[in-house]
Design a protein around this motif. Structure first.
Motif, PDB file in Angstrom:
ATOM      1  N   VAL A   1       0.814  -1.209   0.000  1.00 43.34           N
ATOM      2  CA  VAL A   1       0.000   0.000   0.000  1.00 43.34           C
ATOM      3  C   VAL A   1       0.853   1.268   0.000  1.00 43.34           C
ATOM      4  O   VAL A   1       0.432   2.319  -0.481  1.00 43.34           O
ATOM      5  CB  VAL A   1      -0.956  -0.018   1.219  1.00 43.34           C
ATOM      6  N   HIS A   2       2.088   1.178   0.482  1.00 39.43           N
ATOM      7  CA  HIS A   2       2.938   2.362   0.544  1.00 39.43           C
ATOM      8  C   HIS A   2       3.386   2.807  -0.851  1.00 39.43           C
ATOM      9  O   HIS A   2       3.615   3.998  -1.083  1.00 39.43           O
ATOM     10  CB  HIS A   2       4.147   2.099   1.440  1.00 39.43           C
ATOM     11  N   PHE A   3       3.521   1.837  -1.760  1.00 40.90           N
ATOM     12  CA  PHE A   3       3.842   2.236  -3.139  1.00 40.90           C
ATOM     13  C   PHE A   3       2.706   3.067  -3.722  1.00 40.90           C
ATOM     14  O   PHE A   3       2.928   4.123  -4.318  1.00 40.90           O
ATOM     15  CB  PHE A   3       4.078   1.015  -4.024  1.00 40.90           C
ATOM     16  N   TRP A   4       1.465   2.589  -3.548  1.00 41.19           N
ATOM     17  CA  TRP A   4       0.323   3.294  -4.123  1.00 41.19           C
ATOM     18  C   TRP A   4       0.110   4.633  -3.430  1.00 41.19           C
ATOM     19  O   TRP A   4      -0.314   5.610  -4.056  1.00 41.19           O
ATOM     20  CB  TRP A   4      -0.927   2.417  -4.027  1.00 41.19           C
TER      21      TRP A   4
ATOM     22  N   ARG B   1      -5.815  -4.047  -0.529  1.00 42.57           N
ATOM     23  CA  ARG B   1      -4.765  -3.547   0.360  1.00 42.57           C
ATOM     24  C   ARG B   1      -5.177  -2.222   1.021  1.00 42.57           C
ATOM     25  O   ARG B   1      -4.888  -1.981   2.191  1.00 42.57           O
ATOM     26  CB  ARG B   1      -3.458  -3.365  -0.410  1.00 42.57           C
ATOM     27  N   CYS B   2      -5.832  -1.370   0.251  1.00 38.32           N
ATOM     28  CA  CYS B   2      -6.308  -0.101   0.815  1.00 38.32           C
ATOM     29  C   CYS B   2      -7.323  -0.356   1.928  1.00 38.32           C
ATOM     30  O   CYS B   2      -7.268   0.272   3.000  1.00 38.32           O
ATOM     31  CB  CYS B   2      -6.929   0.762  -0.273  1.00 38.32           C
TER      32      CYS B   2
ATOM     33  N   PHE C   1      -8.532   5.936   1.382  1.00 39.97           N
ATOM     34  CA  PHE C   1      -8.261   6.084   2.816  1.00 39.97           C
ATOM     35  C   PHE C   1      -6.766   6.076   3.139  1.00 39.97           C
ATOM     36  O   PHE C   1      -6.386   6.188   4.304  1.00 39.97           O
ATOM     37  CB  PHE C   1      -8.941   4.973   3.651  1.00 39.97           C
ATOM     38  N   VAL C   2      -5.907   5.943   2.120  1.00 40.97           N
ATOM     39  CA  VAL C   2      -4.470   5.809   2.380  1.00 40.97           C
ATOM     40  C   VAL C   2      -3.640   6.912   1.739  1.00 40.97           C
ATOM     41  O   VAL C   2      -2.451   7.044   2.062  1.00 40.97           O
ATOM     42  CB  VAL C   2      -3.939   4.434   1.896  1.00 40.97           C
ATOM     43  N   ALA C   3      -4.207   7.686   0.825  1.00 41.93           N
ATOM     44  CA  ALA C   3      -3.397   8.628   0.051  1.00 41.93           C
ATOM     45  C   ALA C   3      -4.143   9.915  -0.220  1.00 41.93           C
ATOM     46  O   ALA C   3      -5.350  10.029   0.025  1.00 41.93           O
ATOM     47  CB  ALA C   3      -2.963   7.980  -1.267  1.00 41.93           C
ATOM     48  N   GLN C   4      -3.394  10.883  -0.729  1.00 39.31           N
ATOM     49  CA  GLN C   4      -3.867  12.190  -1.178  1.00 39.31           C
ATOM     50  C   GLN C   4      -4.298  13.088  -0.009  1.00 39.31           C
ATOM     51  O   GLN C   4      -4.468  12.642   1.130  1.00 39.31           O
ATOM     52  CB  GLN C   4      -4.988  12.048  -2.208  1.00 39.31           C
TER      53      GLN C   4
ATOM     54  N   SER D   1      -5.363  -3.755   9.461  1.00 41.33           N
ATOM     55  CA  SER D   1      -4.677  -5.043   9.341  1.00 41.33           C
ATOM     56  C   SER D   1      -3.494  -5.002   8.381  1.00 41.33           C
ATOM     57  O   SER D   1      -2.918  -6.019   8.055  1.00 41.33           O
ATOM     58  CB  SER D   1      -5.660  -6.125   8.876  1.00 41.33           C
ATOM     59  N   GLU D   2      -3.134  -3.804   7.913  1.00 38.69           N
ATOM     60  CA  GLU D   2      -1.980  -3.645   7.022  1.00 38.69           C
ATOM     61  C   GLU D   2      -0.764  -3.275   7.874  1.00 38.69           C
ATOM     62  O   GLU D   2      -0.836  -2.402   8.729  1.00 38.69           O
ATOM     63  CB  GLU D   2      -2.242  -2.546   5.997  1.00 38.69           C
ATOM     64  N   PRO D   3       0.400  -3.938   7.660  1.00 37.37           N
ATOM     65  CA  PRO D   3       1.594  -3.602   8.446  1.00 37.37           C
ATOM     66  C   PRO D   3       2.034  -2.167   8.226  1.00 37.37           C
ATOM     67  O   PRO D   3       1.995  -1.660   7.117  1.00 37.37           O
ATOM     68  CB  PRO D   3       2.649  -4.593   7.923  1.00 37.37           C
ATOM     69  N   GLN D   4       2.438  -1.518   9.294  1.00 37.88           N
ATOM     70  CA  GLN D   4       2.875  -0.124   9.228  1.00 37.88           C
ATOM     71  C   GLN D   4       4.394  -0.081   9.144  1.00 37.88           C
ATOM     72  O   GLN D   4       5.079  -0.233  10.140  1.00 37.88           O
ATOM     73  CB  GLN D   4       2.405   0.654  10.459  1.00 37.88           C
TER      74      GLN D   4
END
Length: 694
Positions: free
Chosen positions: A205-208, A452-453, A325-328, A460-463
Motif C-alpha cells: 500500500v505504501h507504493f500506491w 490492500r487499501c 483512505f491511504v493517500a492524497q 490489518s496492514e503492516p505499518q
C-alpha cells in the motif's frame, strides 16, 4: 445495432478474412497469415459461446437497476464492455479486409492486434461466466453476494490467477473510456501490459500511497496552481484539538460535547484547507490567521491592496477527498475545488484527515465529524453565515460524507442540508458483485490494490512507512524516486514469494468455475490476495450499505454520481436502493465511459469536465432547494442521442443504453466502437447574493 446484428457482423468479417488468408493471401507473410486465421477462428468460437450469454443478461439485467430511467448496474457494464470489444474487432476486421491486398499491409502487426483482442475476449468471456453464477446465487435484485465464503472466495481465487496484462496493452481502450483510446501505444504493447501486471499486482500500500501522491510534489503542485483557477483565499489550517459543545438539533437548549479525535494516534490538531474565490468577512481575521500553517514556507492568501471583502455567504461546502483512505490530501484535489469555488461562489472547507495504515478506522471519520462540527460552531471564521451546508466527497471521501451524517445523527446535532457523493465506497467487504469483476481490467484500481487499501483502513496492514519531513524540491524528488524504486523492489520480492507459495498448490486443483472445454488465460504470477474477515468491514460506520434501517432514516438528501465502468458502481446502485427503501430522499446519476476518480482528471478532457459539472449542479441543487427532491423525479440532466433510439424504459441520466441499442453502422470509426451517445447538461441558471449562481 442489436445483439444479433453485432454477432452476425462479427461472424461475417472473421469468416471472410479467415477464408482469404487460408487461401494463401500473401505467400511472403505466410506465418502472419496463419496467425490471423487462427485468431479469427478463435474469436468466432468465443463469440458463439458469448451470444446466448449476452442475450440472457439483456433479458434480465433491468431487474437490478435503481430506476427504470437509470439503466445501470454491474451486469450492464460487463455486457457493454464485451459489446465494445466486439465492435473494435469488427472495425479492425473490416480494416484488414479493406487493406489486405495493399503492399503496405503489415500482416504481423495486424495479427498481433487480432490476437490481443482475442485474448481480451477470452477473459471477458470468463468474467461473464462468473457473473452468470452471481446471477444464479444472488437474491432477486441484489448485486452483492453477501457472504465471504463460497462465491466471493471463488471470485478472489479466480482473480488472483487470471491473466490481466491483455487489458493493459493494445486493448486498454476496451476497458477504459474514449478518453484513453486516443493515446499512441509504445512498441510491443503486449509486453508492456504483461510487465505492468507483473510489477503492480503485488506492490504494498505504501507504493500506491507514493504513486497517488505524486501530484503533490513541489514541481507538479506549482504547475497545477499556475494552470488552475486563481482564488483569493487558499489557506491551510491547523485547528487545535479542543472539546466544545454544540446545541442539539431537536432541542437547542441542550447540547452535545464534541471531543477531539483520539483514536490510534492520540489527540492532535485537525488539518483543513479553506478555499474561497472571493475574500469574505472573517476569512482574514486574526483568529483564523493564528491557525494557518505554512506550505513550503508560505501562506497562500492572494490579497491585493484594494481587495473587496464580500459579506459572508449563506452557503458552505465541506469536502472530504478520496484516495482509498491511504493517500492524497486537499492539495491533490485543489484544482477542481478552486473551480467549484468560482462556479458556486461559496467558500469550501476541505478536510485533510489522517490516513491509513498509520491512522486506521475510525480516525478519519472522527476527524471529519470534528471538522464538520467545528465549521458549524465557527462559521464566522469561514466567510459563512451558518445557514446551509453541503458535504461533498469522492470515493473514500464519499464514504466519509455518509458516515459523518450518520455520526451527526448519533450525536443528535444538526444535519447537513445535503450530500453529494461521487463514486462512493459504501461496502468495504470482500463480497462479490458484477461491477467488482471490472477490477480485472482496471489498471489503476485492480482488486489487489483495492483490498490492500481496505486492509489498511481496517488496521490489518503492516505499518512500515515513516513520516518524512518536507525538504527542498530536489531532495523531495530524490526521496520520492527512492521510495518509488524501493517499492518496486519490494513488489518484486512479494511477487517471487507469492509465486512460490502459489506453485505449492496448483490453480488446477481449485473447483471448476467454467464450462467444460473453456479455460481463461492464466498469469505467470499470482496476485497476492487475502480474504479479509475483519469485523471492522461490517461496522455500519465503515460500510454504510450494511447499516440497519434505523441508522439510515433521517439522513439528509443524498445525491450519488457514479461511473458505469467503475468497479464500485454496484456500491452506488445498491446504496441508492437502500435509501429509497426507507423513504430517504436520494438521486443517482451514472456517467458513461469514465473511470473511477474522474474528478481528479476534470481538467484533462471535455468528458471529465462535464462529469465534474454534474457534481456542481447537484451541490447547487442542495443549496437552492428548500425542500428535498423526490427520489424518483429529480432529473437535472437530459440525454441526447445522435440519431440513436433506445428501447422503451432504457433511457438514463447519462448512461448510454444497452446491447440492444440501434446504431447507424458498426465500427465505422474507432470512435463508433466505443459508443455513439453524447451528454448535455441542463443547468439551472439560479443566482443568489451569496453565490451559487450558474
Amino acid at each position: 445495432m442489436d445483439t444479433k446484428a453485432v454477432f452476425a457482423a462479427l461472424y461475417s468479417v472473421c469468416e471472410e478474412n479467415a477464408t482469404f488468408f487460408s487461401a494463401g493471401g500473401k505467400v511472403s507473410q505466410a506465418d502472419s497469415a496463419k496467425r490471423l486465421v487462427e485468431s479469427m477462428k478463435l474469436i468466432q468460437e468465443h463469440a458463439r459461446s458469448l451470444e446466448p450469454v449476452i442475450s440472457g443478461f439483456a433479458a434480465i439485467y433491468h431487474h437490478f437497476d435503481f430506476d427504470p430511467l437509470i439503466p445501470a448496474n454491474g451486469y450492464r457494464s460487463l455486457v457493454k464492455v464485451v459489446r465494445c470489444c466486439l465492435l473494435h474487432i469488427i472495425h479492425k476486421g473490416r480494416y484488414i479486409a479493406a487493406n489486405r491486398r495493399s503492399i503496405f499491409f503489415r500482416a504481423a502487426h495486424n495479427a498481433g492486434e487480432m490476437e490481443a483482442y482475442c485474448s481480451a475476449l477470452c477473459q471477458l468471456r470468463a468474467l461473464l461466466y462468473l457473473a452468470q453464477r452471481m446471477l444464479h446465487d444472488n437474491s432477486h435484485g441484489n448485486l452483492f453476494f453477501q457472504d465471504e465464503s463460497g462465491l466471493s472466495e471463488s471470485f478472489i481465487r479466480e482473480y488472483a490467477s487470471m491473466h490481466k496484462g491483455c487489458f493493459y496493452g493494445r486493448c486498454l481502450g476496451v476497458a477504459a473510456s474514449s478518453f484513453f483510446t486516443s493515446g499512441k501505444y509504445a512498441i510491443d504493447p503486449e509486453l508492456r501490459g504483461t510487465e505492468f501486471e507483473r510489477i503492480t499486482q503485488n506492490l504494498d500500500v505504501h507504493f500506491w500511497k507514493t504513486f497517488w501522491n505524486i501530484t503533490e510534489t513541489e514541481v507538479l503542485s506549482s504547475l497545477a496552481s499556475m494552470t488552475s483557477t486563481q482564488v483569493k483565499v487558499n489557506r491551510a489550517l491547523s485547528v487545535p484539538p479542543v472539546a466544545f459543545d454544540l446545541p442539539l438539533a431537536a432541542n437547542h437548549r441542550a447540547s452535545a460535547t464534541i471531543a477531539p479525535p483520539s483514536a490510534h494516534i492520540g489527540i492532535a490538531p485537525i488539518q483543513m484547507r479553506l478555499i474561497s474565490y472571493d475574500l469574505r468577512e472573517g476569512q482574514d481575521s486574526e483568529t483564523l490567521l493564528s491557525m494557518s500553517r505554512s506550505e513550503g514556507g508560505a501562506i497562500s492568501l492572494s490579497l491585493g491592496l484594494k481587495t473587496k471583502r464580500l459579506p459572508s455567504s449563506p452557503f458552505l461546502l465541506i469536502h472530504f477527498h478520496g484516495g482509498g483512505f491511504v493517500a492524497q490530501t486537499s492539495k491533490s484535489h485543489e484544482p477542481y475545488l478552486k473551480s467549484w469555488s468560482q462556479d458556486l461562489g461559496v467558500p469550501i472547507l476541505s478536510v485533510d484527515y489522517s490516513l491509513a495504515p498509520e491512522a486506521p478506522f475510525p480516525r478519519a471519520l472522527e476527524e471529519c465529524f470534528y471538522a464538520y462540527c467545528w465549521a458549524l460552531r465557527n462559521h464566522h471564521l469561514l466567510g459563512w453565515t451558518g445557514e446551509k451546508v453541503c458535504l461533498a466527497g469522492d470515493s473514500a471521501g464519499g464514504n466519509l460524507c455518509v458516515t459523518t451524517c450518520m455520526r451527526a445523527a448519533a450525536f443528535g446535532v444538526r444535519m447537513p442540508d445535503g450530500v453529494v457523493a461521487a463514486y462512493p465506497a459504501t461496502l468495504l467487504t470482500a463480497y462479490a458483485s458484477p461491477s467488482r469483476l471490472l477490477t480485472l481490467m482496471d489498471p489503476l484500481l485492480p482488486l489487489s490494490v483495492l483490498s490492500r487499501c481496505l486492509s489498511a483502513y481496517a488496521g490489518s496492514e503492516p505499518q512500515t512507512e515513516k513520516q518524512v519531513e518536507r525538504v527542498s524540491t530536489l531532495s523531495l524528488v530524490k526521496r520520492d524516486t527512492a521510495l518509488f524504486l524501493r517499492d518496486f523492489r519490494q513488489g518484486a520480492s512479494n511477487w517471487i514469494h507469492s509465486l512460490l507459495d502459489s506453485n505449492r498448490g496448483s490453480a488446477l486443483q481449485h473447483p471448476r468455475e467454467f464450462p467444460l472445454g473453456f479455460e481463461p488465460l492464466r498469469s505467470d504470477q499470482f496476485a497476492e490476495m487475502k480474504l479479509q474477515s475483519s469485523p471492522v468491514f461490517k461496522d455500519p460506520f465503515c460500510s454504510p450499505l450494511l447499516a440497519p434501517d434505523s441508522m439510515l432514516k433521517g439522513l439528509p438528501p443524498i445525491h450519488i454520481v457514479a461511473c458505469a465502468l467503475d468497479p464500485m458502481l454496484d456500491d452506488s446502485v445498491m446504496f441508492a436502493k437502500r435509501l429509497r427503501s426507507v423513504d430517504q430522499p436520494v438521486t443517482l446519476c451514472v456517467v458513461d465511459d469514465l473511470p473511477h476518480g474522474f474528478l481528479s482528471l476534470s481538467q484533462l478532457s471535455k468528458e471529465t469536465k462535464e462529469a465534474a459539472n454534474v457534481c456542481v449542479e447537484r451541490i447547487r441543487a442542495v443549496f437552492l432547494q428548500d425542500t428535498p427532491p423526490e427520489p424518483r423525479k429529480h432529473r437535472k440532466l437530459e440525454r441526447t442521442d445522435r440519431g440513436v433510439s433506445a428501447p422503451s424504459g432504457e433511457r438514463g441520466s447519462l448512461l448510454v443504453g444497452s446491447i440492444e441499442e440501434e446504431e447507424p453502422a458498426v465500427g465505422r470509426e474507432a470512435k463508433s466502437a466505443v459508443g455513439e451517445d453524447s451528454v448535455s447538461v441542463t443547468a439551472q441558471n439560479n443566482t443568489d447574493a451569496g453565490g451559487v449562481g450558474a
